[in-house]
Design a protein around this motif. Structure first.
Motif, PDB file in Angstrom:
ATOM      1  N   CYS A   1       0.863  -1.186   0.000  1.00 17.94           N
ATOM      2  CA  CYS A   1       0.000   0.000   0.000  1.00 17.94           C
ATOM      3  C   CYS A   1       0.901   1.239   0.000  1.00 17.94           C
ATOM      4  O   CYS A   1       1.764   1.364   0.860  1.00 17.94           O
TER       5      CYS A   1
ATOM      6  N   SER B   1       0.403   4.104   0.880  1.00 16.45           N
ATOM      7  CA  SER B   1       0.182   4.997   2.012  1.00 16.45           C
ATOM      8  C   SER B   1       0.802   4.454   3.307  1.00 16.45           C
ATOM      9  O   SER B   1       1.614   5.105   3.938  1.00 16.45           O
ATOM     10  N   CYS B   2       0.426   3.214   3.712  1.00 20.70           N
ATOM     11  CA  CYS B   2       0.945   2.687   4.985  1.00 20.70           C
ATOM     12  C   CYS B   2       2.078   1.677   4.768  1.00 20.70           C
ATOM     13  O   CYS B   2       2.614   1.138   5.746  1.00 20.70           O
TER      14      CYS B   2
ATOM     15  N   CYS C   1      -7.689   0.942   1.314  1.00 20.96           N
ATOM     16  CA  CYS C   1      -6.739   0.021   1.946  1.00 20.96           C
ATOM     17  C   CYS C   1      -7.383  -0.517   3.217  1.00 20.96           C
ATOM     18  O   CYS C   1      -8.000   0.216   3.979  1.00 20.96           O
TER      19      CYS C   1
ATOM     20  N   CYS D   1      -5.100   1.155   6.501  1.00 21.70           N
ATOM     21  CA  CYS D   1      -5.063   2.608   6.752  1.00 21.70           C
ATOM     22  C   CYS D   1      -6.263   3.339   6.158  1.00 21.70           C
ATOM     23  O   CYS D   1      -6.394   4.547   6.328  1.00 21.70           O
TER      24      CYS D   1
HETATM   25 ZN   LIG Z   1      -2.610   1.297   3.600  1.00 20.19          ZN
END
Ligand SMILES: [Zn+2]
Length: 268
Positions: free
Chosen positions: A38, A40-41, A63, A66
């Protein structure tokens, strides 16, 4: 029916791989390691989060950890390649009389031009290394095919495609130079000439002019509509490779008959 299913699964899988490349390549990341994560996280994805399109629907576009939104471009690219791979079946362009080999080569060519289009759309530039790889594979294919298929008449196919790549490059470079002398501005990006070299290497030089004509029509239409509806400003940079890709892709369907047929045929 079975062939549509097989081709669709292949299209979705290649589309999923294209997503990895179009995300990682402009960021200078390896396209092989690590496995999908992912953005983002940074959590690595499970296998069921990696199924083209279906995962996006199951996860409702977010996701699992997150809750960050997964951009719509992911399923869009996967569906685009599903469509392209199925349409390749109806292309009139013949790389090889062998049906399967022809379909594979059409798929590799269309994957390259649409990957370049997506990267240009997102970054307003395309990596030169990717362009060079695409060009070399195109030349490699056309230099090798005459030896594999001795029945083919085009003995000079290899040389023809090397010249076509050069014509593609210098054709757009001279237009860029001419427009620069006339207006004092660079009308195209620096990667655009190399995209035409790639098209020449794969398809031959006639297709450069057909692709160029279609891309100018489409790009012009897009700009006019964008300016009228105030979606784009006069000073905005517009990615041109998506229009070249659509132009090149349309050209392999109706081939040389598509535009100004007599002019093109007389050139040959
Ligand atoms: Zn994530």
């Amino acid at each position: 029916m079975i062939d549509i299913i097989v081709i669709s699964i292949l299209g979705l899988s290649i589309g999923s791989f294209i997503n990895v490349v179009r995300y990682r390549l402009p960021r200078g990341e390896s396209i092989v390691f690590p496995n999908s994560y992912c953005p983002s996280c940074k959590r690595p994805l499970n296998f069921y989060e990696n199924i083209p399109c279906l995962s996006w629907i199951f996860l409702q576009g977010k996701c699992k950890t997150c809750k960050q939104k997964i951009p719509l471009i992911y399923p869009f690219v996967e569906l685009l390649f599903l469509l392209i791979f199925n349409l390749n079946n109806y292309s009139s362009f013949i790389f090889s009389p062998n049906y399967i080999l022809n379909l594979i080569l059409l798929s590799i060519f269309s994957s390259f031009i649409f990957l370049l289009a997506i990267i240009d759309y997102e970054n307003l530039k395309v990596p030169v290394r990717l362009l060079n790889i695409g060009l070399l594979i195109g030349l490699g294919v056309n230099l090798t095919l005459p030896f594999l298929e001795s029945g083919l008449t085009f003995k000079w196919l290899g040389l023809y495609h090397i010249c076509s790549a050069l014509i593609g490059f210098f054709f757009l470079e001279s237009i860029i130079l001419l427009l620069y002398l006339l207006t004092g501005k660079y009308a195209f990006g620096s990667g655009d000439s190399r995209v035409f070299a790639l098209i020449g290497a794969w398809l031959g030089f006639k297709y450069i002019f057909i692709s160029f004509a279609i891309s100018i029509y489409l790009g012009g239409l897009f700009s006019i509509v964008g300016l009228i509806t105030k979606k784009i400003k006069r000073t905005d940079k517009i990615p041109f490779v998506p229009f070249i890709a659509i132009g090149a892709y349309l050209s392999i369907f109706s081939g040389q008959k598509f535009l100004f047929p007599s002019l093109i045929n007389n050139l040959m």
